[in-house]
Each structure stands twice: as C-alpha cells, then as structure tokens.
Design a protein around this motif. Structure first.
Motif, mmCIF file in Angstrom:
data_model
loop_
_atom_site.group_PDB
_atom_site.id
_atom_site.type_symbol
_atom_site.label_atom_id
_atom_site.label_comp_id
_atom_site.label_asym_id
_atom_site.label_seq_id
_atom_site.Cartn_x
_atom_site.Cartn_y
_atom_site.Cartn_z
ATOM 1 N N GLY A 1 1.172 -1.368 0.480
ATOM 2 C CA GLY A 1 0.137 -0.279 0.146
ATOM 3 C C GLY A 1 1.020 1.574 -0.189
ATOM 4 N N SER A 2 -0.110 2.469 0.824
ATOM 5 C CA SER A 2 0.857 3.514 0.413
ATOM 6 C C SER A 2 2.251 3.278 1.000
ATOM 7 C CB SER A 2 -0.214 4.912 1.050
ATOM 8 O OG SER A 2 -0.731 4.430 2.404
ATOM 9 N N GLY B 1 -5.641 -2.780 9.750
ATOM 10 C CA GLY B 1 -7.425 -3.515 10.835
ATOM 11 C C GLY B 1 -6.546 -3.818 11.814
ATOM 12 N N HIS C 1 -4.220 5.662 9.301
ATOM 13 C CA HIS C 1 -4.522 5.648 9.288
ATOM 14 C C HIS C 1 -6.259 4.326 9.432
ATOM 15 C CE1 HIS C 1 -4.422 9.034 8.194
ATOM 16 N NE2 HIS C 1 -3.951 8.970 6.712
ATOM 17 N N GLY D 1 -3.711 -0.188 -0.794
ATOM 18 C CA GLY D 1 -3.956 1.128 -1.339
ATOM 19 C C GLY D 1 -3.660 2.237 -0.280
ATOM 20 N N ASN D 2 -4.019 3.476 -1.015
ATOM 21 C CA ASN D 2 -3.454 4.417 -0.093
ATOM 22 C C ASN D 2 -4.151 4.791 0.768
ATOM 23 O OD1 ASN D 2 -1.362 5.464 -2.034
ATOM 24 N ND2 ASN D 2 -3.640 6.743 -3.308
ATOM 25 N N GLY D 3 -3.674 4.037 2.397
ATOM 26 C CA GLY D 3 -4.244 4.473 4.122
ATOM 27 C C GLY D 3 -5.492 3.424 3.858
ATOM 28 N N THR D 4 -5.093 2.727 2.983
ATOM 29 C CA THR D 4 -6.332 0.999 2.819
ATOM 30 C C THR D 4 -5.730 -0.218 2.942
ATOM 31 O OG1 THR D 4 -6.697 1.805 0.427
ATOM 32 C CG2 THR D 4 -8.457 2.964 2.038
ATOM 33 N N SER D 5 -6.783 -1.088 2.753
ATOM 34 C CA SER D 5 -5.870 -2.302 2.437
ATOM 35 C C SER D 5 -7.621 -3.287 2.141
ATOM 36 C CB SER D 5 -5.256 -3.350 3.587
ATOM 37 O OG SER D 5 -4.207 -2.561 4.267
ATOM 38 N N PHE D 6 -7.135 -4.098 1.539
ATOM 39 C CA PHE D 6 -8.773 -4.843 0.936
ATOM 40 C C PHE D 6 -8.189 -6.673 0.686
ATOM 41 C CE2 PHE D 6 -9.035 -0.574 -1.171
ATOM 42 C CZ PHE D 6 -10.929 -0.412 -0.870
ATOM 43 N N ASN E 1 0.313 2.423 10.137
ATOM 44 C CA ASN E 1 -1.265 2.605 10.548
ATOM 45 C C ASN E 1 -1.748 3.363 10.388
ATOM 46 O OD1 ASN E 1 -3.416 0.382 10.750
ATOM 47 N ND2 ASN E 1 -2.672 0.195 12.601
ATOM 48 N N ASN F 1 -5.176 1.518 8.656
ATOM 49 C CA ASN F 1 -5.142 0.806 7.402
ATOM 50 C C ASN F 1 -4.532 -1.291 7.468
ATOM 51 O OD1 ASN F 1 -3.431 3.469 7.979
ATOM 52 N ND2 ASN F 1 -1.834 1.715 6.933
#
Length: 361
Positions: free
Chosen positions: A291-292, A316, A312, A344-349, A310, A314
C-alpha cells in the motif's frame, strides 16, 4: 475494484466520495459500474470491449478496455482530479468526464496497440503496450524527479520511455516520486529504476542518493519468478519461486523488518537489497501486496499478516501506531478462504471466498 462474476466475466465495482472533482457520484458502498457510464462521454461502442483491468492515482481513475477484435486497439479511459500534473494522459477541459488516454502519437506500424500492463502512482502512471512482437513503455503525469525518464517536470500525454539495453519487460510498479521496471537488461534479470532515490527507493548504497532527471539505475538480481511492487518511498520484490520478499527504501514505519536492522533508510547494495525481509509467519508466503507505506501478505495456510504505516487504521489492528513486525490480522479462517490481498492509499482489502456453515464454497 474489478471482480469476476459467476459467468467468468469481469465487472467494475467502485465506491468513493464526490468531494473532489471528477470522482463521479458519492458512493458509500460498492456498486457495479456499467460500461455505458464510461462510454457515455466517448462513443457508443461499449459492446465491442471487455473490461481488462483498472488503476487509480491519487484522484484519477483508469479502466483498461480490451477489444474483442484482435485487429483493433485496446483503449484506456481516464477521469477525475484536476489534471494539474497531466495525470489523465490527455487534454481535458472537463476532467470529471470520462475520456480516452491519447496514444495516437505512439508509432504502431500496422499492429494494433494492446495494453499489457498499467501501473499508477500518486501523480504519474506507466503503461506497457504490445505492438505485434515488440513492447513499448510509455508514461505520463508528474516527472519533476525524472520518474518518467525525462527532465521535464510535467508530461501531459503518454511518452515513450527509452529502456536502453533491455529485451523484455516483465512487470511495472510506481511509487510517489519513482518508477520501477522488472526486465531483462543485457540478458540478466534486473530492476530498472527512474526518479528520486532520496529515500533509497532505487537501491543505491548511499543514503539520500538523488538521481538526476533522465538517468536510470539498474539493479541486477538473481533469476526467478517475481512480482514487483512500490510503496510511496520503497521498492519490493515477491520471489514466488522461493516465497520470499525483498525490499529497499524508507523504513521509518517498520516497512523493512530485517535480521540485521540498520538506519531508517536502508543502504542497499545488491547483496543488501536482496537480503530477504524477515517475515515470521506460520507458513509460506502465498500472496503479497504493497500500500502507500504498509505491506500485506497472505500465507499458504490461509492467514493474513501486515506491517508498516498504520496511521489511518490501514492494517486493521487495534490502535493507530505503526506495526514494525509482521502481525497476524484477525480473520475467521474457518468461514473465509483467502484469495488475494491488496494495499491502497491508507487502505487495505482482502478478497476471500466466504464458506457456509458446512465449510463448502
């Protein structure tokens, strides 16, 4: 996000805010995007194309459309953002409307332009085109640090990047101010890097090395099967044959846990760069993504691990502090079969198949 439906066809699903120009409607949940929404601003030929892949910069979105006719060009559609750095890859008076990235000036002889790969960073993108039996790498967007192989600060239309002595491009990855290309260079597997090396993301020995715009760095690596990834200020290789992760660049948030820790910027000669990241997980690495400034792996026994920035949430996990060692994420492995991980940008999936009560798909 792009998914396969039950008929094996690819679909586009998206969510996002319309607070920034050009991000379509405000969507709080994922919804399916119809090809007609994309082609509505271009033409009426949606039925002639299939969705191949998607990409995102900071505010700009891309959809790769594969022609069903092998004799016709693939198409790349972009929208969103203000296009201040040429991120759209085209001239745009209304960037919120979908438009086609302009490849018309790229020489193609008699062969159709096919899109092999697309990689998007914060403000710039790389795209690998196939023209018959040859490859052409093009880039557009912000280039102040030379991340597109040019001394110009902004490249608004796709421009060919000279790859010198390379023979075959295998993968692409884009960071904030640098680009990385996995290829054969002088018949040896290598990572070619463009742009800023201030955070050692180019794999140089010297801390804070700053490459001049237009220059290239080549890091030769052992032959294997790799996937290439970039964080904003780092470069990573997933060695799929040996289930190892290698990386170089910034380490301020624990992005590079090693057996022998060093400074916040890792000095990485070839031997240092190819010193694997220490990942104490329960099994072998099955999938990896960046990610970012955070990293994710899934293991062959169905677990997911994350580390790095982490702020944000991001990764979990409880709290917002950086995670400096790979930490297992809480997932009900009995009800979910892990397929892929994405950063992603400050996110994870985490993409998984949900199992029913009888543990069948």
């Amino acid at each position: 996000m792009i998914l396969l439906n039950f008929e094996g066809k690819k679909e586009i699903w998206f969510a996002g805010s319309s607070m920034e120009p050009g991000q379509l409607e405000d969507e709080k949940v994922f919804r399916k995007m119809r090809l007609q929404e994309i082609f509505g601003s271009i033409d009426s030929s949606a039925a002639e194309y299939d969705v191949a892949s998607v990409g995102c910069c900071w505010e700009t979105k891309f959809v790769v459309l594969s022609s069903k006719d092998e004799t016709k060009d693939d198409r790349l559609v972009s929208w969103g953002g203000e296009n201040a750095f040429g991120e759209l890859g085209r001239k745009a008076t209304e960037p919120q409307l979908c438009g086609e990235v302009d490849f018309s000036h790229i020489e193609q002889d008699t062969y159709p332009r096919k899109i092999e790969r697309l990689s998007c960073g914060v403000r710039h993108s790389l795209c690998l085109l196939s023209l018959g039996g040859s490859q052409v790498l093009v880039g557009w967007g912000a280039s102040r640090h030379g991340q597109l192989g040019s001394k110009e600060s902004v490249i608004p239309l796709p421009r060919t990047i000279d790859l010198g002595a390379s023979s075959a491009v295998l993968d692409l990855a884009v960071g904030k101010d640098h680009s990385a290309i996995l290829l054969y260079w002088e018949q040896e597997m290598s990572v070619l890097s463009l742009g800023s090396g201030r955070r050692n993301q180019l794999g140089h020995k010297e801390d804070g090395f700053e490459q001049k715009p237009g220059e290239q760095s080549v890091l030769k690596i052992p032959s294997s099967t790799y996937r290439l990834f970039c964080t904003w200020n780092g470069t990573y290789l997933h060695d799929k044959n040996n289930t190892q992760i290698f990386g170089w660049g910034i380490d301020t948030h624990g992005q590079l846990p090693r057996s022998h820790p060093s400074s916040t910027v890792i000095p990485s000669s070839i031997s240092r760069a190819m010193d694997p990241i220490r990942i104490n997980i329960s099994s072998f690495v099955a999938d990896f993504n960046a990610g970012s400034e955070h990293l994710l792996v899934s293991s062959t026994d169905g677990q997911v691990w994350g580390w790095g920035w982490n702020e944000h949430g991001n990764l979990g996990v409880e709290g917002l502090e950086s995670i400096r060692e790979p930490r297992r994420l809480k997932i009900d492995e009995e009800r979910a079969h892990i397929e892929r991980v994405f950063g992603g940008n400050g996110t994870s999936f985490i993409f998984c198949k949900v199992l029913d009560d009888d543990a069948s798909l």
